[in-house]
Motif scaffolding. Structure first.
Motif, short mmCIF file in Angstrom:
data_model
loop_
_atom_site.label_atom_id
_atom_site.label_comp_id
_atom_site.label_asym_id
_atom_site.label_seq_id
_atom_site.Cartn_x
_atom_site.Cartn_y
_atom_site.Cartn_z
N ILE A 1 32.64 25.65 29.05
CA ILE A 1 33.86 25.10 28.37
C ILE A 1 34.59 26.33 27.63
N ASP A 2 35.81 26.31 27.81
CA ASP A 2 36.86 27.15 27.09
C ASP A 2 37.40 26.55 26.06
N TYR A 3 37.01 26.83 24.73
CA TYR A 3 37.58 25.85 23.61
C TYR A 3 38.70 26.55 23.10
N LYS A 4 39.79 25.50 23.03
CA LYS A 4 41.19 26.13 22.36
C LYS A 4 40.98 26.15 20.86
N ARG A 5 40.15 25.27 20.33
CA ARG A 5 39.84 25.22 18.93
C ARG A 5 38.36 24.92 18.38
N ASN A 6 37.90 25.69 17.59
CA ASN A 6 36.49 25.82 17.29
C ASN A 6 36.39 26.14 15.78
N LYS A 7 36.27 25.07 14.96
CA LYS A 7 36.10 25.45 13.67
C LYS A 7 35.24 24.53 12.65
N LEU A 8 34.65 25.11 11.69
CA LEU A 8 33.99 24.34 10.75
C LEU A 8 34.71 24.26 9.50
N VAL A 9 34.80 23.23 8.87
CA VAL A 9 35.51 23.03 7.62
C VAL A 9 34.80 22.31 6.45
N GLY A 10 34.78 23.08 5.13
CA GLY A 10 33.91 22.32 4.13
C GLY A 10 35.00 22.01 2.95
N THR A 11 34.77 20.95 2.46
CA THR A 11 35.80 20.45 1.19
C THR A 11 34.82 20.29 -0.04
N TYR A 12 35.21 21.36 -1.12
CA TYR A 12 34.30 21.18 -2.27
C TYR A 12 35.26 20.75 -3.64
N ILE A 13 34.59 20.07 -4.35
CA ILE A 13 35.38 20.01 -5.82
C ILE A 13 34.93 21.10 -6.55
N THR A 14 35.80 21.79 -7.27
CA THR A 14 35.56 23.06 -8.20
C THR A 14 35.77 22.79 -9.55
N ILE A 15 35.16 23.47 -10.24
CA ILE A 15 35.25 23.69 -11.62
C ILE A 15 35.26 25.08 -12.00
N ASN B 1 33.06 19.11 8.31
CA ASN B 1 33.14 18.48 9.86
C ASN B 1 33.12 19.82 10.75
N ARG B 2 32.91 19.77 12.05
CA ARG B 2 33.31 20.65 12.99
C ARG B 2 34.17 20.03 14.08
N LYS B 3 35.15 20.78 14.35
CA LYS B 3 36.20 20.37 15.23
C LYS B 3 36.34 21.06 16.37
N LEU B 4 36.07 20.58 17.86
CA LEU B 4 36.29 21.38 18.83
C LEU B 4 37.37 20.57 19.80
N ILE B 5 38.35 21.45 20.53
CA ILE B 5 39.19 20.84 21.15
C ILE B 5 39.33 21.89 22.61
N TYR B 6 39.17 21.27 23.55
CA TYR B 6 39.39 22.02 24.95
C TYR B 6 39.98 21.10 25.82
N ASN B 7 40.68 21.66 27.16
CA ASN B 7 41.10 21.06 28.12
C ASN B 7 40.22 20.58 29.05
N GLN B 8 40.18 19.42 29.63
CA GLN B 8 39.46 18.98 30.71
C GLN B 8 40.31 18.47 31.81
N LEU B 9 40.48 19.08 32.94
CA LEU B 9 41.44 18.62 33.99
C LEU B 9 42.95 18.77 32.99
N ASP B 10 43.55 17.41 33.09
CA ASP B 10 44.87 17.57 32.49
C ASP B 10 44.77 16.79 31.05
N ASP B 11 43.64 16.45 30.71
CA ASP B 11 43.35 15.86 29.37
C ASP B 11 43.11 16.65 28.44
N LYS B 12 43.25 16.59 26.98
CA LYS B 12 43.01 17.44 25.78
C LYS B 12 41.61 16.58 25.37
N VAL B 13 40.78 17.11 25.11
CA VAL B 13 39.40 16.41 24.61
C VAL B 13 39.38 17.10 23.04
#
Length: 169
Positions: free
Chosen positions: A64-78, A109-121
């Protein structure tokens, strides 16, 4: 690091509560508050971040050729910063602050986006992928009036050090 996309890796901070305890008039103070941090790590070369209970590693997806491949963390800070001002009135002074900013992970969370035929997954996975549940950053700020510059350096590794090598953003 050859596995990161610097243009897709960043961190946003919003300090929505802030209070300065004046230790010596307005010249010296202790600033604290409450905020939120969003950290995104973008991966390139179709590298997938994998993890088990005791390890974190990456592997290249050759299918698979990923168009978006990212990991996001959300933190409460002091933050806990000592602030020094050159004048008694804070909106007319040069200032600098030094201290630490602690954080507690509340989501990831981790988000992956890629194209499969004519659909965005789109695939989103809410696992932690070994992100450290805590952050502790050394922080330095300098500025004049309401304009300033800052630098932060992580004192704790981004990922659980018992599962992979230390990464200090």
């Amino acid at each position: 690091n050859s596995m990161l996309k610097p243009a897709k890796s960043f961190s946003w901070n919003l300090n929505f509560l802030e209070y300065k305890f004046k230790l010596y008039e307005n010249y010296v103070g202790l600033t604290t508050g409450l905020g939120v941090n969003w950290t995104q790590i973008g991966f390139k070369n179709n590298l997938l971040l994998m993890n088990t209970n005791d390890s974190i590693w990456s592997m290249k997806d050759t299918v698979i050729d990923y168009k978006r491949n990212k990991l996001v963390g959300t933190y409460i800070t002091i933050p806990l910063l000592f602030e020094f001002c050159t004048k008694r009135v804070s909106n007319r002074c040069f200032f600098f602050s030094v201290g630490v900013i602690g954080g507690l992970k509340v989501a990831s969370n981790r988000k992956l986006i890629y194209n499969q035929l004519d659909d965005k997954v789109k695939i989103t996975n809410n696992k932690s992928f070994g992100l450290n549940p805590f952050t502790l950053d050394a922080a330095f700020k300098v500025g004049y009036r309401n304009v300033g510059f800052f630098a932060n350096y992580s004192l704790l590794p981004r990922f659980d050090k018992n599962k992979t090598v230390g990464v200090y953003p």
